[in-house]
Design a protein around this motif. Structure first.
Motif, PDB file in Angstrom:
ATOM      1  N   SER A  87       0.852  -1.181   0.000  1.00  0.00           N
ATOM      2  CA  SER A  87       0.000   0.000   0.000  1.00  0.00           C
ATOM      3  C   SER A  87       0.894   1.240   0.000  1.00  0.00           C
ATOM      4  O   SER A  87       2.100   1.153   0.245  1.00  0.00           O
ATOM      5  CB  SER A  87      -0.912   0.011   1.227  1.00  0.00           C
ATOM      6  N   TYR A  88       0.292   2.386  -0.253  1.00  0.00           N
ATOM      7  CA  TYR A  88       1.068   3.624  -0.344  1.00  0.00           C
ATOM      8  C   TYR A  88       0.420   4.694   0.512  1.00  0.00           C
ATOM      9  O   TYR A  88      -0.799   4.918   0.439  1.00  0.00           O
ATOM     10  CB  TYR A  88       1.144   4.081  -1.801  1.00  0.00           C
ATOM     11  N   VAL A  89       1.223   5.351   1.339  1.00  0.00           N
ATOM     12  CA  VAL A  89       0.738   6.374   2.259  1.00  0.00           C
ATOM     13  C   VAL A  89       1.485   7.674   1.988  1.00  0.00           C
ATOM     14  O   VAL A  89       2.710   7.674   1.830  1.00  0.00           O
ATOM     15  CB  VAL A  89       0.950   5.940   3.726  1.00  0.00           C
ATOM     16  N   SER A  90       0.747   8.777   1.935  1.00  0.00           N
ATOM     17  CA  SER A  90       1.402  10.060   1.660  1.00  0.00           C
ATOM     18  C   SER A  90       0.683  11.214   2.350  1.00  0.00           C
ATOM     19  O   SER A  90      -0.542  11.207   2.503  1.00  0.00           O
ATOM     20  CB  SER A  90       1.430  10.336   0.151  1.00  0.00           C
ATOM     21  N   GLN A  91       1.480  12.191   2.756  1.00  0.00           N
ATOM     22  CA  GLN A  91       0.921  13.480   3.137  1.00  0.00           C
ATOM     23  C   GLN A  91       0.336  14.161   1.906  1.00  0.00           C
ATOM     24  O   GLN A  91       0.614  13.780   0.765  1.00  0.00           O
ATOM     25  CB  GLN A  91       2.004  14.390   3.716  1.00  0.00           C
ATOM     26  N   VAL A  92      -0.436  15.213   2.141  1.00  0.00           N
ATOM     27  CA  VAL A  92      -1.017  16.030   1.072  1.00  0.00           C
ATOM     28  C   VAL A  92      -0.769  17.486   1.419  1.00  0.00           C
ATOM     29  O   VAL A  92      -0.879  17.885   2.585  1.00  0.00           O
ATOM     30  CB  VAL A  92      -2.535  15.772   0.944  1.00  0.00           C
ATOM     31  N   ARG A  93      -0.406  18.275   0.421  1.00  0.00           N
ATOM     32  CA  ARG A  93      -0.227  19.715   0.641  1.00  0.00           C
ATOM     33  C   ARG A  93      -0.905  20.492  -0.475  1.00  0.00           C
ATOM     34  O   ARG A  93      -0.912  20.047  -1.630  1.00  0.00           O
ATOM     35  CB  ARG A  93       1.264  20.086   0.674  1.00  0.00           C
ATOM     36  N   PRO A  94      -1.459  21.656  -0.173  1.00  0.00           N
ATOM     37  CA  PRO A  94      -2.068  22.474  -1.226  1.00  0.00           C
ATOM     38  C   PRO A  94      -0.988  23.072  -2.123  1.00  0.00           C
ATOM     39  O   PRO A  94       0.128  23.352  -1.673  1.00  0.00           O
ATOM     40  CB  PRO A  94      -2.815  23.561  -0.452  1.00  0.00           C
ATOM     41  N   SER A  95      -1.304  23.235  -3.386  1.00  0.00           N
ATOM     42  CA  SER A  95      -0.344  23.847  -4.313  1.00  0.00           C
ATOM     43  C   SER A  95      -0.088  25.302  -3.971  1.00  0.00           C
ATOM     44  O   SER A  95       0.971  25.846  -4.288  1.00  0.00           O
ATOM     45  CB  SER A  95      -0.852  23.726  -5.751  1.00  0.00           C
ATOM     46  N   ILE A  96      -1.054  25.935  -3.309  1.00  0.00           N
ATOM     47  CA  ILE A  96      -0.905  27.318  -2.841  1.00  0.00           C
ATOM     48  C   ILE A  96      -1.509  27.381  -1.442  1.00  0.00           C
ATOM     49  O   ILE A  96      -2.617  26.878  -1.215  1.00  0.00           O
ATOM     50  CB  ILE A  96      -1.633  28.324  -3.764  1.00  0.00           C
ATOM     51  N   TYR A  97      -0.817  28.012  -0.505  1.00  0.00           N
ATOM     52  CA  TYR A  97      -1.376  28.194   0.832  1.00  0.00           C
ATOM     53  C   TYR A  97      -2.285  29.418   0.853  1.00  0.00           C
ATOM     54  O   TYR A  97      -2.118  30.360   0.073  1.00  0.00           O
ATOM     55  CB  TYR A  97      -0.269  28.315   1.870  1.00  0.00           C
ATOM     56  N   SER A  98      -3.252  29.397   1.764  1.00  0.00           N
ATOM     57  CA  SER A  98      -4.287  30.436   1.862  1.00  0.00           C
ATOM     58  C   SER A  98      -4.924  30.709   0.498  1.00  0.00           C
ATOM     59  O   SER A  98      -4.961  31.845   0.003  1.00  0.00           O
ATOM     60  CB  SER A  98      -3.694  31.740   2.425  1.00  0.00           C
ATOM     61  N   PRO A  99      -5.418  29.677  -0.175  1.00  0.00           N
ATOM     62  CA  PRO A  99      -5.963  29.856  -1.525  1.00  0.00           C
ATOM     63  C   PRO A  99      -7.266  30.645  -1.515  1.00  0.00           C
ATOM     64  O   PRO A  99      -8.047  30.613  -0.559  1.00  0.00           O
ATOM     65  CB  PRO A  99      -6.203  28.416  -1.996  1.00  0.00           C
ATOM     66  N   ASP A 100      -7.491  31.369  -2.602  1.00  0.00           N
ATOM     67  CA  ASP A 100      -8.741  32.092  -2.812  1.00  0.00           C
ATOM     68  C   ASP A 100      -9.526  31.342  -3.887  1.00  0.00           C
ATOM     69  O   ASP A 100      -9.145  31.347  -5.061  1.00  0.00           O
ATOM     70  CB  ASP A 100      -8.452  33.521  -3.258  1.00  0.00           C
ATOM     71  N   PHE A 101     -10.603  30.680  -3.484  1.00  0.00           N
ATOM     72  CA  PHE A 101     -11.383  29.908  -4.438  1.00  0.00           C
ATOM     73  C   PHE A 101     -12.472  30.737  -5.114  1.00  0.00           C
ATOM     74  O   PHE A 101     -13.287  30.201  -5.871  1.00  0.00           O
ATOM     75  CB  PHE A 101     -12.024  28.704  -3.730  1.00  0.00           C
ATOM     76  N   GLY A 102     -12.469  32.022  -4.865  1.00  0.00           N
ATOM     77  CA  GLY A 102     -13.433  32.890  -5.529  1.00  0.00           C
ATOM     78  C   GLY A 102     -14.786  32.892  -4.838  1.00  0.00           C
ATOM     79  O   GLY A 102     -14.948  32.407  -3.715  1.00  0.00           O
ATOM     80  N   THR A 103     -15.767  33.449  -5.541  1.00  0.00           N
ATOM     81  CA  THR A 103     -17.115  33.592  -4.994  1.00  0.00           C
ATOM     82  C   THR A 103     -17.964  32.373  -5.336  1.00  0.00           C
ATOM     83  O   THR A 103     -17.985  31.915  -6.478  1.00  0.00           O
ATOM     84  CB  THR A 103     -17.777  34.858  -5.569  1.00  0.00           C
ATOM     85  N   ASN A 104     -18.624  31.863  -4.302  1.00  0.00           N
ATOM     86  CA  ASN A 104     -19.551  30.748  -4.480  1.00  0.00           C
ATOM     87  C   ASN A 104     -18.895  29.544  -5.163  1.00  0.00           C
ATOM     88  O   ASN A 104     -19.410  29.018  -6.151  1.00  0.00           O
ATOM     89  CB  ASN A 104     -20.774  31.202  -5.287  1.00  0.00           C
ATOM     90  N   PRO A 105     -17.751  29.061  -4.645  1.00  0.00           N
ATOM     91  CA  PRO A 105     -17.088  27.914  -5.277  1.00  0.00           C
ATOM     92  C   PRO A 105     -17.812  26.600  -4.953  1.00  0.00           C
ATOM     93  O   PRO A 105     -18.152  26.339  -3.797  1.00  0.00           O
ATOM     94  CB  PRO A 105     -15.699  27.932  -4.666  1.00  0.00           C
ATOM     95  N   VAL A 106     -18.036  25.811  -5.970  1.00  0.00           N
ATOM     96  CA  VAL A 106     -18.702  24.517  -5.796  1.00  0.00           C
ATOM     97  C   VAL A 106     -17.915  23.468  -6.561  1.00  0.00           C
ATOM     98  O   VAL A 106     -17.650  23.620  -7.754  1.00  0.00           O
ATOM     99  CB  VAL A 106     -20.157  24.549  -6.290  1.00  0.00           C
ATOM    100  N   LEU A 107     -17.567  22.411  -5.849  1.00  0.00           N
ATOM    101  CA  LEU A 107     -16.744  21.356  -6.453  1.00  0.00           C
ATOM    102  C   LEU A 107     -17.584  20.481  -7.374  1.00  0.00           C
ATOM    103  O   LEU A 107     -18.653  20.000  -6.998  1.00  0.00           O
ATOM    104  CB  LEU A 107     -16.118  20.500  -5.346  1.00  0.00           C
ATOM    105  N   ASP A 108     -17.068  20.276  -8.587  1.00  0.00           N
ATOM    106  CA  ASP A 108     -17.696  19.339  -9.517  1.00  0.00           C
ATOM    107  C   ASP A 108     -17.179  17.923  -9.297  1.00  0.00           C
ATOM    108  O   ASP A 108     -17.960  16.962  -9.252  1.00  0.00           O
ATOM    109  CB  ASP A 108     -17.421  19.745 -10.967  1.00  0.00           C
ATOM    110  N   SER A 109     -15.857  17.795  -9.183  1.00  0.00           N
ATOM    111  CA  SER A 109     -15.275  16.463  -9.010  1.00  0.00           C
ATOM    112  C   SER A 109     -13.874  16.579  -8.419  1.00  0.00           C
ATOM    113  O   SER A 109     -13.212  17.612  -8.534  1.00  0.00           O
ATOM    114  CB  SER A 109     -15.207  15.707 -10.350  1.00  0.00           C
ATOM    115  N   ALA A 110     -13.455  15.496  -7.793  1.00  0.00           N
ATOM    116  CA  ALA A 110     -12.095  15.388  -7.263  1.00  0.00           C
ATOM    117  C   ALA A 110     -11.509  14.087  -7.805  1.00  0.00           C
ATOM    118  O   ALA A 110     -12.158  13.035  -7.765  1.00  0.00           O
ATOM    119  CB  ALA A 110     -12.108  15.374  -5.737  1.00  0.00           C
ATOM    120  N   VAL A 111     -10.289  14.166  -8.311  1.00  0.00           N
ATOM    121  CA  VAL A 111      -9.671  13.003  -8.953  1.00  0.00           C
ATOM    122  C   VAL A 111      -8.229  12.882  -8.493  1.00  0.00           C
ATOM    123  O   VAL A 111      -7.454  13.848  -8.575  1.00  0.00           O
ATOM    124  CB  VAL A 111      -9.712  13.134 -10.494  1.00  0.00           C
ATOM    125  N   LEU A 112      -7.861  11.689  -8.001  1.00  0.00           N
ATOM    126  CA  LEU A 112      -6.460  11.399  -7.683  1.00  0.00           C
ATOM    127  C   LEU A 112      -5.812  10.787  -8.916  1.00  0.00           C
ATOM    128  O   LEU A 112      -6.365   9.866  -9.527  1.00  0.00           O
ATOM    129  CB  LEU A 112      -6.358  10.456  -6.489  1.00  0.00           C
TER     130      LEU A 112
END
Length: 516
Positions: A87-112
């Motif tokens: 199995s594989y275990v990893s930490q995760v980090r955002p590509s940018i810290y304190s990100p601004d996702f804009g107004t009314n952000p809604v996720l469509d999908s998440a893909v690894l």
């Protein structure tokens, strides 16, 4: 150059024959060339029994960032070694810290996305010439190129090559330093199931081009894409823009501690992928206001699982009732073992010892008959019965002396000459195959310089090289040259003939020497 070596041979005592041959123009420095013997000189090849035994590595090996140039995932179960599961275990980090996702952000999908090693020369292609690209309804051509992932183990089970891959949240803090030492038997607490994927053993690349001018509309590299829980990532990430949890590495790696990739099955195959090119892409929409009009705009935010993150392979074994388990329970350096079990990724290794009586016998030849050692190598055969299968045999071994963590002297001196191979495999596609381990210079010192004889330790894997073709351990000797190898992510294994009196395939020292 051969002519010059012949001339040197006529004026040099026979005890230096070995050195002459090692630095000759011969393509194989470990083979005896009859042209080096003239005017009464003779070449003799003799075999001596060695004591070969099994080494239990504790089913554990370092699999952290510093050891994983490649990561593994999957499970493989066979009668000799039992189950090995990665199995594989990893930490995760955002590509940018304190990100601004804009107004009314809604996720469509998440893909690894992970990128396995695949067979580039075994591609199949399907083409849709009448494809309509959905954005703008553009007439286009869509080409899908599919590649089989490189696999070790059973390529088919019940006629299929299917794995159920799972992605779980990790509930344990994994630490901040990517260089921390982590062993393969480390356990972590699993949390939410974030996603699953039925994987058929192949990955695809997609290219869409516009019909009108053949320009690219869409390109996607070959990769394994695993859909994740959109609601989880909407609440965990998208709604947390500019929050304290996403402000810096220390906060984020405690807030979202990591992910674990595993397979549900306990048999199949193991495949390799690039651990530093893993990403979770969050595809979302946000408001866009232009000239007083609000529309929805597509955007993507990446969560990085690459080299900056602590990551490791978690490797589990179940050998209950197997020949390997029985062999690993015995550590016999006096009589040896008739069968040897060598397995990568923390599995067992093997040891060889040249008996003191044989060393004394060869020293007597050197002192009294003035022999010159041309080559010395350990030859070992695969077991014809126990390992009669189609699994890819190891092509190399990491070799060291028991009390030293450096390269063998042979390898240090001759690695870049083009005249020396530490390990030479023969007939890997046949049964039996065999290997020869070149120990000429190391053994010459024992016989000619009274160096203390030591055991030789072999493990499945190979040494690693940098971009310039240099052995990595040779440029970082203070870090221990033996540490730079592929053992942690090489899944191959093999059963070999060990010390088995009366068996012609029993492990041997093959000594070639010259004398007048």
């Amino acid at each position: 150059m051969i002519k010059n070596i012949k001339k040197l041979f006529n004026i040099t005592a026979s005890l230096v024959i070995g050195s002459l041959i090692l630095y000759s123009c011969e393509p194989d420095a470990d083979m005896l060339g009859s042209q080096f013997f003239q005017n009464g000189a003779q070449g003799t090849e003799t075999s001596y029994d060695v004591i070969a035994y099994n080494i239990n590595n504790g089913d554990s090996i370092r699999t952290d960032n510093e050891r994983l140039q490649s990561a593994t995932l999957g499970a493989f179960n066979e009668p000799q070694f039992g189950l090995q599961k990665s199995s594989y275990v990893s930490q995760v980090r955002p590509s940018i810290y304190s990100p601004d996702f804009g107004t009314n952000p809604v996720l469509d999908s998440a893909v690894l996305v992970i990128k396995p090693i695949y067979a580039a020369d075994s591609a199949t292609t399907t083409t849709a010439d009448d494809y309509i690209y959905p954005i703008g309804a553009v007439a286009a051509k869509k080409v899908v190129t599919t590649y089989p992932v490189a696999k070790y183990g059973k390529t088919k089970i019940d006629g299929k090559t299917v794995f159920n891959i799972k992605i779980n949240e990790v509930n344990d803090f994994l630490g901040l330093a990517s260089g921390d030492s982590i062993m393969s038997n480390r356990s972590v607490a699993e949390g939410n199931l974030l996603g699953t994927k039925v994987f058929n053993g192949s990955i695809s690349a997609i290219k869409i081009t516009k019909d009108s001018d053949n320009s690219d509309l869409y390109i996607r590299d070959a990769a394994l894409r695993i859909p994740l829980d959109s609601t989880f990532f909407q609440n965990k990430i998208i709604t947390k823009g500019k929050s304290a949890e996403l402000a810096d590495a220390a906060s984020f790696t405690r807030y979202f501690k990591g992910v674990k990739l595993s397979v549900a099955e306990n048999d199949g195959y193991i495949f390799n992928f690039d651990p530093n090119n893993v990403v979770i892409n969050l595809y979302y929409k946000k408001d866009k206001v232009e000239n007083g009009t609000t529309t929805r705009e597509d955007d993507v935010f990446a969560l990085d699982l690459g080299s900056a993150n602590t990551h490791f392979n978690q490797i589990a074994f179940n050998r209950a009732g197997t020949p390997a388990a029985a062999a690993m329970a015995v550590y016999d350096t006096i009589i040896g073992s008739p069968k040897l079990f060598a397995q990568g990724m923390g599995g067992p290794g093997i040891g060889f010892k040249i008996p003191e009586s044989k060393i004394a016998e060869i020293k007597d030849l050197y002192n009294n008959e003035k022999i010159g050692i041309i080559s010395a190598k350990i030859r070992m055969y695969t077991d014809e019965v126990s390992w009669n299968n189609k699994y890819q045999k190891p092509s190399y071994f990491v070799v060291k002396q028991k009390k030293l963590n450096t390269f063998l002297e042979d390898m240090s001196a001759l690695a870049y000459t083009g005249l020396y191979n530490l390990v030479k495999p023969f007939d890997l596609d046949k049964n039996p195959a065999y290997y020869e381990i070149g120990i000429t210079q190391t053994f010459k010192k024992v016989i000619e310089k009274e160096a203390k004889a030591d055991h030789f330790i072999l493990n499945v894997g190979s040494y690693t090289f940098d971009a310039n073709g240099n052995l990595i351990g040779s440029i970082y000797p203070d870090l221990g040259p033996q540490n730079f190898n592929t053992r942690a992510y090489t899944p191959n294994r093999v059963v070999l003939v060990g010390t088995d009196p009366g068996n012609q395939k029993s492990a041997k020292l093959i000594l070639t020497y010259g004398k007048k």
